[in-house]
Design an enzyme around this catalytic site. Sequence first.
Site, mmCIF file in Angstrom:
data_model
loop_
_atom_site.group_PDB
_atom_site.id
_atom_site.type_symbol
_atom_site.label_atom_id
_atom_site.label_comp_id
_atom_site.label_asym_id
_atom_site.label_seq_id
_atom_site.Cartn_x
_atom_site.Cartn_y
_atom_site.Cartn_z
ATOM 1 N N HIS A 9 1.647 2.235 -3.450
ATOM 2 C CA HIS A 9 0.592 3.066 -4.048
ATOM 3 C C HIS A 9 0.726 4.509 -3.549
ATOM 4 O O HIS A 9 0.548 5.462 -4.300
ATOM 5 C CB HIS A 9 -0.793 2.566 -3.644
ATOM 6 N N GLU A 11 0.831 -1.208 0.000
ATOM 7 C CA GLU A 11 0.000 0.000 0.000
ATOM 8 C C GLU A 11 0.864 1.256 0.000
ATOM 9 O O GLU A 11 0.504 2.272 -0.596
ATOM 10 C CB GLU A 11 -0.965 -0.004 1.190
HETATM 11 ZN ZN LIG Z 1 -2.746 -2.537 -4.641
#
Ligand SMILES: [Zn+2]
Length: 708
Positions: free
Chosen positions: A504, A501
């Site tokens: 991202h 994450e």
């Molecule tokens: Zn992802």
Amino acid sequence: MKIKISIILAAFVTALSACNTAVNNKNEAKMTDNVFFHEFDTPYGVPPFDKIKNSDYLPAFKEAVKRQKAEIEAIVNNSEAPDFHNTVEALEYSGAMLDRVSNVFFNLLSSNTNDTMQKIAEEVSPMVTALSDEIYMNDKLFQRVKKVYETADTSAMNSEQKMLLKKTYKTFVRGGANLGEGDKEKLKEINKKLSVLKLKFGNNVLAATNKYKLVIDNKADLSGLPQSVIDAAAEEAANAGMKGKWVFTVQKPSMIPFLTYSDKRNLREQILTAYTTRCNHNDSLDNKDIVKQIVNLRLEKAKLLGYKTYAAYVLEENMAKTPQKVNELIDNILSRSIPKAKKEAAALHDLALDMGDNIEIKPWDWWYYTEKLRKKEYDLSEEDLKPYFKLENVRQGMFDVANKLYGLTFKINKQLPVMYPDAVAYEVYDGDKMIAVLYMDFFPRASKNAGAWMTAYRKQHRDQKGNNIIPVISLTTNFTKPTATEPSLLTWEEVTTLFHEFGHCLHGMLSNCTYRSLSGTDVPRDFVEMPSQFMENFAAEPQVLKSYAKHWKTGESIPDALIEKMKKTSTFNKGFTVTEFVSAAALDMAWHTITAPFDGDVNAFEKEAMDKIGLIPQIIVRYRSTYYSHIFSGGYAAGYYSYLWTAVLDADAFGAFQETSIFDKNTAKSFRDNILSKGGTEDAETLWLRFRGREPKVDFYLKREGLE
Ligand SMILES: [Zn+2]
């Protein structure tokens, strides 16, 4: 391999992205009690979480829709000939208020919802969808865009402007702008129905997940469970008003440890069955009929727009381009993973016999015997590793990687409002320059969706004066809470989830684009998971591990012997994990390549699709249809394969570092400049080629997964 819901709402709101134009509302000052009527009056313009009231949303949405309609009217009625600036760019900058309220509302709807918000969502979702349809089916507006698209002198435009023009034009066409009046109405109806069905599907899954509890009141039924798992279950019970008992739920942090360690086979069967039959009980939470309606409406939509299947419609925009190419990759990988899974099943069966368990291996046995086998072969269990993965240490390790690669530093700011009391806000610096706000919100609560995801409360972009507007990014997970006696200790899967994450987040935070709709993670579905999965590689790299994996009690770095074992186990059980996951991609493709309306039995359809790929009975597809939220309430329809597609890319990208050194400055700079900072301002293929200098290869992926 990590499967994370990320930015599922982004696609929904970015089509309406924007800043502001001359028609900006003059009576803003009068409406001071509603926080959404103004730019947020907070440091860095973060959402004023402490001031937002449920009653603000609906009036704000209504006003925002009204304002954007006026902005669109102004573009359409502009007496000047259409050009890039007065039409395409003006459209991009419209809808500032809608962007503001949508981002906050839909993000909180996932991470801190309540009954009122769910009701509001059912009202505003069709409203926002209808506005989007109204814009993208507005013929006068389309004719202006078309004129610009056909006549603009693109040689005078930079690549970002060219992309904005192309994407805007295609959004109209794909949204039905070229349809006749009757068909346009049909499409509007379909979109409206879909948005309601998707929400209902997601709400049912959330309700069904919260509904089930495995309550244990007999100590003997805790047999095999480690103390930390028992403690967490006792706390869960206390929270549910059942002090003195133990409660397990079908949330993964509760269920997976139970499946892994519980000696009670009947209870393992009970909890896994509860999980895999969610929304499949022919009651008010049943999703089978919703699945049917959704796939049929999507097919109707695709046909209306001139495509044979919904998958063909979706994939045209992606790096993969066609269903055929996706199915080829799926078949290729399954042809390697299923034989491996069969061998694994046989080994588990042998082990069970050795232990005196004369049984056929069933899905609820897989985690249990796999853990025993791992212990036997490698003497490595999750519990050996967890003391080294204290949440705060892992987070620091992740920050250090970002520092070594890109020179970023992270500073807590306790003054900023947060979405929930245990969330934390960071200022993110590139040298002296503050480039982003990053929120981290780690622990489960009933108001939060399961899983882990990154999202943006505000995307990076430049305003119309050219000022850089820094992004406000959020990372949300459902990690085990600290208890009275232990800090939050992560499983290895959770460690990689966090790095994932964060990948991202870096994509969002390092964005350096002009237009909001093209910035950050607004890239094709089968490219967006590359920067995230790429970061997972660093979590496992021995020199990185040694720096962050420190025993929470002694502070001692993870021993080399453990790292060695981790390395050996990294391809352990991969037949199962790859098969479980790729079979879900196959199920997604099956639902979205139907060519005629489906009126059969949902469970039978699923079984047929799984038989077709040769899925073995010991493995259940990672998401069954009735709770497959990625494709039926998120944005991954005909897109779940993208995790696999991007896994091939991320392994190959990390390969570039392995070929030099893992913190190689030039490679990191190239990755940042050519990929992370570019958003969707150029084709993914172009960005990739510029970074890697060649087409992607599967070799690094196969090697990493032990599927060579
Ligand atoms: Zn992802």
